[in-house]
Each structure stands twice: as structure tokens, then as C-alpha cells.
Enzyme design. Structure first.
Site, mmCIF file in Angstrom:
data_model
loop_
_atom_site.group_PDB
_atom_site.id
_atom_site.type_symbol
_atom_site.label_atom_id
_atom_site.label_comp_id
_atom_site.label_asym_id
_atom_site.label_seq_id
_atom_site.Cartn_x
_atom_site.Cartn_y
_atom_site.Cartn_z
ATOM 1 N N LYS A 29 15.773 37.645 -0.901
ATOM 2 C CA LYS A 29 15.997 38.333 0.377
ATOM 3 C C LYS A 29 15.282 39.678 0.406
ATOM 4 O O LYS A 29 14.556 39.984 1.355
ATOM 5 C CB LYS A 29 17.502 38.593 0.605
ATOM 6 C CG LYS A 29 18.334 37.345 0.694
ATOM 7 C CD LYS A 29 19.800 37.669 0.918
ATOM 8 C CE LYS A 29 20.477 38.386 -0.218
ATOM 9 N NZ LYS A 29 20.585 37.624 -1.459
ATOM 10 N N GLU A 39 23.395 48.208 -1.824
ATOM 11 C CA GLU A 39 22.487 47.547 -2.757
ATOM 12 C C GLU A 39 22.071 48.547 -3.834
ATOM 13 O O GLU A 39 22.648 49.603 -3.951
ATOM 14 C CB GLU A 39 21.295 46.952 -2.010
ATOM 15 C CG GLU A 39 21.665 45.746 -1.130
ATOM 16 C CD GLU A 39 22.015 44.494 -1.928
ATOM 17 O OE1 GLU A 39 21.277 44.147 -2.860
ATOM 18 O OE2 GLU A 39 23.045 43.859 -1.622
ATOM 19 N N ARG A 40 21.056 48.172 -4.605
ATOM 20 C CA ARG A 40 20.719 48.994 -5.762
ATOM 21 C C ARG A 40 19.946 50.252 -5.361
ATOM 22 O O ARG A 40 19.055 50.179 -4.523
ATOM 23 C CB ARG A 40 19.874 48.181 -6.738
ATOM 24 C CG ARG A 40 20.583 46.936 -7.168
ATOM 25 C CD ARG A 40 19.627 45.909 -7.708
ATOM 26 N NE ARG A 40 20.275 44.623 -7.793
ATOM 27 C CZ ARG A 40 20.337 43.738 -6.795
ATOM 28 N NH1 ARG A 40 19.747 43.997 -5.653
ATOM 29 N NH2 ARG A 40 20.976 42.608 -6.935
HETATM 30 N N1 ATP Z 1 7.970 35.504 -2.555
HETATM 31 C C1 ATP Z 1 8.224 35.544 -3.862
HETATM 32 N N2 ATP Z 1 7.243 35.293 -4.751
HETATM 33 C C2 ATP Z 1 7.500 35.318 -6.066
HETATM 34 N N3 ATP Z 1 8.695 35.605 -6.602
HETATM 35 C C3 ATP Z 1 9.714 35.869 -5.789
HETATM 36 C C4 ATP Z 1 9.533 35.846 -4.370
HETATM 37 N N4 ATP Z 1 10.718 36.127 -3.796
HETATM 38 C C5 ATP Z 1 11.589 36.327 -4.794
HETATM 39 N N5 ATP Z 1 11.008 36.174 -5.997
HETATM 40 C C6 ATP Z 1 11.690 36.293 -7.311
HETATM 41 O O1 ATP Z 1 13.093 36.331 -7.122
HETATM 42 C C7 ATP Z 1 13.628 37.536 -7.653
HETATM 43 C C8 ATP Z 1 14.805 38.018 -6.847
HETATM 44 O O2 ATP Z 1 14.403 38.385 -5.540
HETATM 45 P P1 ATP Z 1 15.206 39.433 -4.666
HETATM 46 O O3 ATP Z 1 15.500 40.661 -5.433
HETATM 47 O O4 ATP Z 1 14.487 39.567 -3.393
HETATM 48 O O5 ATP Z 1 16.548 38.638 -4.445
HETATM 49 P P2 ATP Z 1 17.752 39.005 -3.483
HETATM 50 O O6 ATP Z 1 18.009 37.778 -2.702
HETATM 51 O O7 ATP Z 1 17.492 40.259 -2.754
HETATM 52 O O8 ATP Z 1 18.907 39.187 -4.541
HETATM 53 P P3 ATP Z 1 20.252 40.064 -4.432
HETATM 54 O O9 ATP Z 1 21.215 39.265 -3.641
HETATM 55 O O10 ATP Z 1 20.651 40.159 -5.867
HETATM 56 O O11 ATP Z 1 19.886 41.360 -3.808
HETATM 57 C C9 ATP Z 1 12.468 38.489 -7.652
HETATM 58 O O12 ATP Z 1 12.622 39.478 -8.623
HETATM 59 C C10 ATP Z 1 11.299 37.575 -7.969
HETATM 60 O O13 ATP Z 1 11.216 37.317 -9.335
HETATM 61 MG MG MG Z 2 18.410 42.143 -2.722
#
Ligand code: ATP
Ligand code: MG
Length: 519
Positions: free
Chosen positions: A161, A187-188
Site C-alpha cells: 500500500k 504509521e511509521r
Molecule cells: N511495486 C512493488 N515492486 C516491488 N516490491 C514491492 C512493490 N510493492 C511492494 N513491494 C514490497 O512489499 C514490501 C511492503 O510494501 P509496503 O510497505 O508498501 O506495504 P504496506 O502494505 O504499506 O504494509 P503496512 O500495512 O505494513 O504498512 C516492500 O518493502 C517491498 O519489498
Molecule cells: Mg504501509
């Protein structure tokens, strides 16, 4: 902040329970939403949420309550929580109280406004149906966003996300003439700091405001930071008549903060422990994100979905406010198909022929149909193998798999760890590519030729039919024939579910994929 000519209205702390503070006022009782201050240098801030009796108010602290003791003096500031608005807030970073946290100079040229404001009247609202291009293929083709609409990025932990939201900021802010406001809720802190640095480097800070109430802050502050961000957005919309792009990571944390506040205040929890007032609180915030004839607020919100359960009340309530819902799936992330958007679960109310045009609409429908057929065939393939399918069905599978790969895209924000250069793709190129795949122009190309590319011409550059295929390609092809799922999927999936850091795994996967596909 209050009126300093008359002596301030003061009270005394009666009880402190976590963030909930009861205060006795012998004179005038401060009204609901008044901000009270206490402690050394009046550093502890309390917002009044209830008046249990004629002499007492109950409030929630927006700061840590460390050092607060019974009998301590509390001062009524004679006003609600306020946020700074004005030209002076551009390019700055704030906390919920409107203090600058970017170590820059003190604020100048600002007014202070209450963060509690009503949504615009129905008569003042306007709707235009215009598309907001993001440069991300799968979104522009299948889930077009609305200018002045609300889009949600739904997903469980670590499915991408934040990465997707950051990529959208990267792609859109440069072309967006209006103001962008980023609001970090629960968030962080690290992510906030990284974003600030990135924006500074990209040179887009002069039209941007950031405001944070991150996960280390008390629930009261996470609960109010969204309101503060909206107050700023409303200023640009109503006073400066500019378009505003409001980005929120993560709206679920707003609901969660409301739940904590409600629990601390002693309200009876409702379904799944959520606060009984969740719907009202969320709509109080979401309804303020509205368009008027003078300006529009377009918002993109990340929505954390607890335990990947899309029937969770928080997710369901948020769904109902949005004009586009982009659903990220863990399965796709584990297959390395980034952005891990599930096209069949995502939807946009802009995807109608009247708005996107006949051709785009027909193509989007055909893509959805192909992907849906493939999804249905997956069970049969898993049981009987691809060979048992009719030639027609096999064609559908080939098209769907090529489409799925073509709809992946390397991101600018992930360049460092995928090693692939980010790509921005125009809607026209994205549509052309999908159309040509659906017309079977690429059926002799290995699937890998379409993986993580920008426009479809790059597949031609990667692989020319007639020439022997690239070394990785034949292996990929047989793999596709015999096993519909990439070989590495199962261990990743197994690890992804219980592991708190699934991102690491998928990251390794992309690197691996990048290596094989580049060759
Ligand atoms: N488009 C992308 N291309 C390559 N890797 C990706 C991509 N999107 C996400 N990732 C991988 O997934 C990991 C987690 O993504 P992200 O931090 O956006 O998750 P999140 O859904 O925001 O998680 P949270 O709920 O913990 O905040 C990233 O660190 C990366 O390794
Ligand atoms: Mg996130």
C-alpha cells in the site's frame, strides 16, 4: 491561544487513567472540544469530550500524560484544537498541534482555524467526471481514478500500500497544479521522514504540506491529525480556490485511534470491538473530502485490512465512501506480480462508457472477462493440467497470463531494491498494449517478455520472434505449460502468511525475477 486579557479559567485534575483525564472546574465548565493545557510549560494538551456532571469534564490527552498528577492546575484555552492555514504552511511538515517538525524557521503568514468543521452543504457540492491519470497501467486501464474523487488502496500487512501510494505521489505531484497534502496517521515515523526527503529531492515540496500523527503518538493525537489535515485542505479549496490532492496513509489507523479513545472513555464496544460511533466518526471525516464549484479535493487513502479480511467492519465502512477501490492481494504479491492489484476485486465508478469512452470500456470489460475466465480455469488446471483444456480455453489462459504480466510495472520508488528503472505509461500506450495482447499478437512471445515492462514495444525490443528465444524464456514457457503457478510460489506463500515481514520475501522474489527476466 485563548483570550489573554481576562484571567484564564482554571480547574484541577481529579483523576488520570491512561489518556483519560477528569478535571474539576469550579467556575465556568469548558464546552465540548475545548482544549485544556496542564503541566510544565503547559505541555500536556487535553481535549474535552464529555461533561459527566455540573463540575467535571472528561477529556482525552493528545500528548503523553507523564507527570500529570491529581490536584494539578489545568488551564482552559477557551477554544478548540486549531490548525495553521495560509500560504506559509506550504513546504512545511507539522504535527497534530500545528507545530513545525522539520527543524525549519518559525511559521509566518498563517491563521489558525478550528479543526472541527462541518462538511460543505449539499448545494455547494459539485461533481465533475474527469479521469485522473496515474501512469500506472493497471490502475488507468481497469480502475480509473476520478479527479475530485476518493480512492482507497486496500490491503493486508505488507502487500504494497505504502509503495503504491508513494509511487502515485511521485507520478502525479509533478503534473498536479494544485496543492498536495500528505497526512500520516498511525504509521511509521521512518516512512514520513523518507517521504519528506524524497519530496525535497524531487523538488515538489513548495506545493506540498505534510502532517503526521504517527504510531508512537497517543490515540487522541492520531485521532485528530486527519481533521487537522482536512482543515488545511479546506483552506486551499475554499480560500485559494485551488485543487487539492490529499493523501492519507492510513485511514484504518484513524478508525483504530477512535476505537482506543472510545474504549478509554468507557463506551461499550460494538461489533468486533469497534467503537459504536465508528460510522459517524468516519463519515465526519470522509464527508469533508468534497468538491465544491471553487475547488476539488481528490483523495487517495491507504486502508489497512486487518488479517486480510475484507468483511471487517472498518474496511466495509471505508469502502462505502470511495469512488474507486483498489484491492491489493497477497497472492499476487507472493507471485511477484507488482503492483499486487487484484483487478477482479477492484472497482471504480468511473469505468463506464460515458466517462472513459467506448473503446476503453470495451477493452476493460474484455480484460476482466479474460482474467475471470482464467481464474475459473485455474482449478481445472491444478487438477488435470493445462493439456486437458480445450484449445479455446488454452488461448484464454495464454492471453490472461500475458495480460497479468503486462499489467505489472516497475516503480520509481522501488528502483533501489528491484534494480529496474521505474516506468510511467500513458493511458494510450497501456490500452494499446492490452488490445494487442487480446488480439494474440504476442502469443509467440514468452511470458517473461511482458513482465515488468512499460509500454508494449519494450516486449518487442526484449524478444524478437524468429530469433531464438532468450535463454530464460523456454524454461519459463514450459513452466507455464506444466505448472500454472510459478515454482517459487509455495515457499513464499507459506512464509508470507505468518511472517511479520513478508515484504522481505517478496522483495527477494522480485530481485530473482528481475535477474532471470533481464537476461
Ligand atoms: N511495486 C512493488 N515492486 C516491488 N516490491 C514491492 C512493490 N510493492 C511492494 N513491494 C514490497 O512489499 C514490501 C511492503 O510494501 P509496503 O510497505 O508498501 O506495504 P504496506 O502494505 O504499506 O504494509 P503496512 O500495512 O505494513 O504498512 C516492500 O518493502 C517491498 O519489498
Ligand atoms: Mg504501509
Amino acid at each position: 491561544m485563548g483570550d489573554r486579557t481576562s484571567p484564564p479559567n482554571t480547574g484541577a485534575v481529579v483523576s488520570v487513567r491512561g489518556s483519560v483525564v477528569d478535571i474539576r472546574f469550579d467556575g465556568h465548565l469548558p464546552p465540548i472540544y475545548s482544549v485544556l493545557r496542564a503541566g510544565a510549560e503547559r505541555r500536556i494538551v487535553i481535549e474535552v469530550l464529555a461533561q459527566p456532571d455540573a463540575r467535571r469534564v472528561r477529556g482525552i490527552a493528545l500528548t503523553p500524560t507523564q507527570g500529570l498528577a491529581r490536584g494539578m492546575k489545568v488551564e482552559d484555552t477557551d477554544g478548540p484544537l486549531r490548525a495553521p492555514v495560509g500560504k506559509g504552511i506550504l513546504s512545511r511538515m507539522f504535527d497534530v498541534f500545528g507545530n513545525v517538525i522539520d527543524r525549519g524557521a518559525a511559521l509566518s503568514d498563517v491563521q489558525w482555524r478550528s479543526v472541527h468543521r462541518a462538511p460543505p452543504l449539499l448545494a455547494r457540492r459539485s461533481t465533475k467526471s474527469e479521469i485522473f491519470e496515474t501512469g500506472i497501467k493497471v490502475i488507468d486501464v481497469l480502475v480509473p481514478l476520478e479527479r475530485g474523487g476518493k480512492a482507497g488502496l486496500f490491503g493486508g500487512a505488507g502487500v504494497g500500500k505504502t509503495v503504491l501510494l508513494t509511487e502515485m505521489i511521485h507520478n502525479m505531484i509533478g503534473h498536479h497544479e494544485g496543492v498536495s497534502i500528505f497526512c500520516g496517521i498511525g504509521e511509521r515515523c521512518r516512512e514520513g521522514e523518507e517521504l519528506y526527503r524524497d519530496m525535497k529531492e524531487a523538488g515538489v515540496l513548495p506545493n506540498m504540506v505534510m502532517i503526521f500523527g504517527q504510531m508512537n503518538e497517543p490515540p487522541g493525537s492520531r485521532f485528530r491529525v486527519g481533521h487537522a489535515a482536512l482543515t488545511m485542505a479546506e483552506y486551499f479549496r475554499d480560500d485559494e480556490h485551488r485543487d487539492v490532492l490529499l493523501l492519507i496513509d492510513n485511514i484504518f489507523r484513524f478508525i483504530q485511534a477512535g476505537m482506543e479513545v472510545s474504549g478509554l472513555m468507557g463506551q461499550m464496544p460494538s461489533r468486533l470491538g469497534y467503537q459504536p460511533t465508528m460510522g459517524t466518526e468516519l463519515s465526519g471525516l470522509e464527508e469533508r473530502i468534497a468538491n465544491t464549484d471553487t475547488g476539488a479535493i481528490t483523495s487517495i487513502q491507504a486502508v489497512y485490512v486487518p488479517a486480510d479480511d475484507f468483511t471487517d467492519p472498518a474496511a466495509v465502512h471505508t469502502f462505502s465512501h470511495l469512488s474507486a477501490s483498489i484491492v491489493l492481494s497477497r497472492k499476487r504479491a507472493s507471485e511477484g506480480l507488482y503492483p499486487a492489484i487484484d483487478p477482479l476485486q477492484s472497482s471504480s465508478k468511473m469505468a463506464t462508457p460515458g466517462i472513459v469512452g467506448e473503446r476503453h470500456y470495451a477493452l476493460a470489460q474484455e480484460i476482466r472477462r479474460t482474467l475471470a475466465q482464467y481464474a475459473e480455469l485455474k482449478d481445472i488446471i491444478a487438477m488435470l493440467g493445462l493439456e486437458q483444456l480445450s484449445p479455446e480455453d488454452r488461448n484464454v489462459v495464454a492471453r490472461a497470463r500475458r495480460l497479468e504480466r503486462f499489467l505489472t510495472q516497475p516503480f520509481f520508488t522501488t528502483e533501489q531494491f528491484t534494480g529496474l528503472k521505474g516506468k510511467l505509461v500513458s493511458l494510450k500506450d497501456a490500452l494499446d498494449g492490452c488490445e494487442r495482447i487480446l488480439r494474440d499478437e504476442f502469443k509467440d512471445y514468452p511470458e517473461s517478455a511482458l513482465y515488468m515492462i512499460g509500454s508494449i514495444d519494450e516486449a518487442k525490443a526484449k524478444f524478437k520472434p524468429g530469433q531464438p528465444a532468450a535463454p530464460a524464456a523456454p524454461a519459463q514457457k514450459t513452466e507455464a505449460k506444466t505448472d500454472p503457478k510459478p515454482a517459487a510460489e509455495s515457499p513464499v506463500k507459506a512464509a508470507a502468511e505468518p511472517s511479520p515481514k513478508p515484504g522481505k520475501m517478496s522483495q527477494a522474489k522480485v530481485e530473482h525475477a528481475a535477474d532471470t527476466h533481464e537476461s
